[in-house]
Design a protein around this motif. Structure first.
Motif, PDB file in Angstrom:
ATOM      1  N   GLU A   1      10.193 -18.876 -54.623  1.00 29.81           N
ATOM      2  CA  GLU A   1       8.815 -19.574 -54.610  1.00 29.81           C
ATOM      3  C   GLU A   1       8.753 -20.494 -55.474  1.00 29.81           C
ATOM      4  N   GLU A   2       9.503 -20.658 -56.884  1.00 33.94           N
ATOM      5  CA  GLU A   2       9.341 -21.695 -57.808  1.00 33.94           C
ATOM      6  C   GLU A   2       9.994 -22.933 -56.982  1.00 33.94           C
TER       7      GLU A   2
ATOM      8  N   GLU B   1      13.422  -4.512 -57.325  1.00 32.68           N
ATOM      9  CA  GLU B   1      13.348  -5.492 -58.545  1.00 32.68           C
ATOM     10  C   GLU B   1      14.255  -6.736 -58.381  1.00 32.68           C
TER      11      GLU B   1
ATOM     12  N   GLN C   1      12.898  -8.743 -55.589  1.00 32.90           N
ATOM     13  CA  GLN C   1      11.581  -9.521 -56.180  1.00 32.90           C
ATOM     14  C   GLN C   1      11.782 -10.604 -57.295  1.00 32.90           C
ATOM     15  N   ARG C   2      12.694 -10.521 -57.989  1.00 30.66           N
ATOM     16  CA  ARG C   2      13.134 -11.562 -59.083  1.00 30.66           C
ATOM     17  C   ARG C   2      13.739 -12.865 -58.187  1.00 30.66           C
ATOM     18  N   HIS C   3      14.379 -12.565 -57.323  1.00 37.59           N
ATOM     19  CA  HIS C   3      14.933 -13.526 -56.645  1.00 37.59           C
ATOM     20  C   HIS C   3      13.807 -14.478 -55.785  1.00 37.59           C
ATOM     21  N   ALA C   4      13.142 -13.702 -55.162  1.00 35.98           N
ATOM     22  CA  ALA C   4      11.841 -14.213 -54.370  1.00 35.98           C
ATOM     23  C   ALA C   4      11.055 -14.976 -55.351  1.00 35.98           C
ATOM     24  N   ALA C   5      10.809 -14.585 -56.589  1.00 35.77           N
ATOM     25  CA  ALA C   5       9.935 -15.377 -57.489  1.00 35.77           C
ATOM     26  C   ALA C   5      10.817 -16.803 -57.679  1.00 35.77           C
ATOM     27  N   GLN C   6      12.122 -16.776 -57.822  1.00 35.60           N
ATOM     28  CA  GLN C   6      12.823 -18.135 -58.174  1.00 35.60           C
ATOM     29  C   GLN C   6      12.644 -18.911 -56.794  1.00 35.60           C
TER      30      GLN C   6
END
Length: 148
Positions: free
Chosen positions: A95-96, A85, A88-93
């Motif tokens: 990607e943004e 998790e 995943q949160r870091h990957a979302a950041q």
């Protein structure tokens, strides 16, 4: 088990010696071995951690989150979900940030194309008409701000 001197670990990881010492001091790197003389000796496992830390740092993860991830990993398999998790949160950041960079890169390339369409120095008078895209003016400002 292969052992690496600090200078070799720094070279292989791309981190400075100071950064390696700092990472050890704050507990990001744990249990770095020592010779009988007290010199640090890095293992392949340490280098694997450093490769991960390089990735996380280069993608903007704060050190506090890197420390949290490392602590979770050392706690054992029962932390796998929390580690996933966190990543995943870091990957979302990331990607943004990539989307933002792509938009900014596109804008930069558009500005370069605008300047490439301008006539060069010494062109005849009839060739010096400024070429601007129709409509929104997105090829560059039409006012005295054109040099920005």
């Amino acid at each position: 088990m292969t052992g690496y001197a600090p200078a070799e670990a720094a070279r292989r990881s791309g981190f400075s010696l100071d950064t390696l010492r700092y990472y050890e001091k704050i507990g990001l790197l744990a249990d770095v071995g020592r010779t009988a003389g007290g010199r640090r000796v890095f293992t392949d496992d340490d280098l694997s951690w450093l490769v991960l830390f390089r990735c996380l740092r280069d993608t903007g993860m704060p050190i506090a989150q890197m420390c949290r991830y490392a602590a979770l990993a050392r706690e054992g398999e029962h932390t796998v979900d929390e580690r996933r998790e966190l990543l995943q949160r870091h990957a979302a950041q990331v990607e943004e940030q990539m989307r933002l960079l792509q938009r900014q890169y596109d804008h930069l390339r558009e500005k370069i194309r605008f300047y490439e369409r301008l006539p060069g120095p010494g062109a005849s008078g009839e060739d010096q008409a400024v070429v601007r895209p129709a409509g929104s003016g997105r090829g560059g400002p039409r006012s005295s701000r054109a040099g920005r």
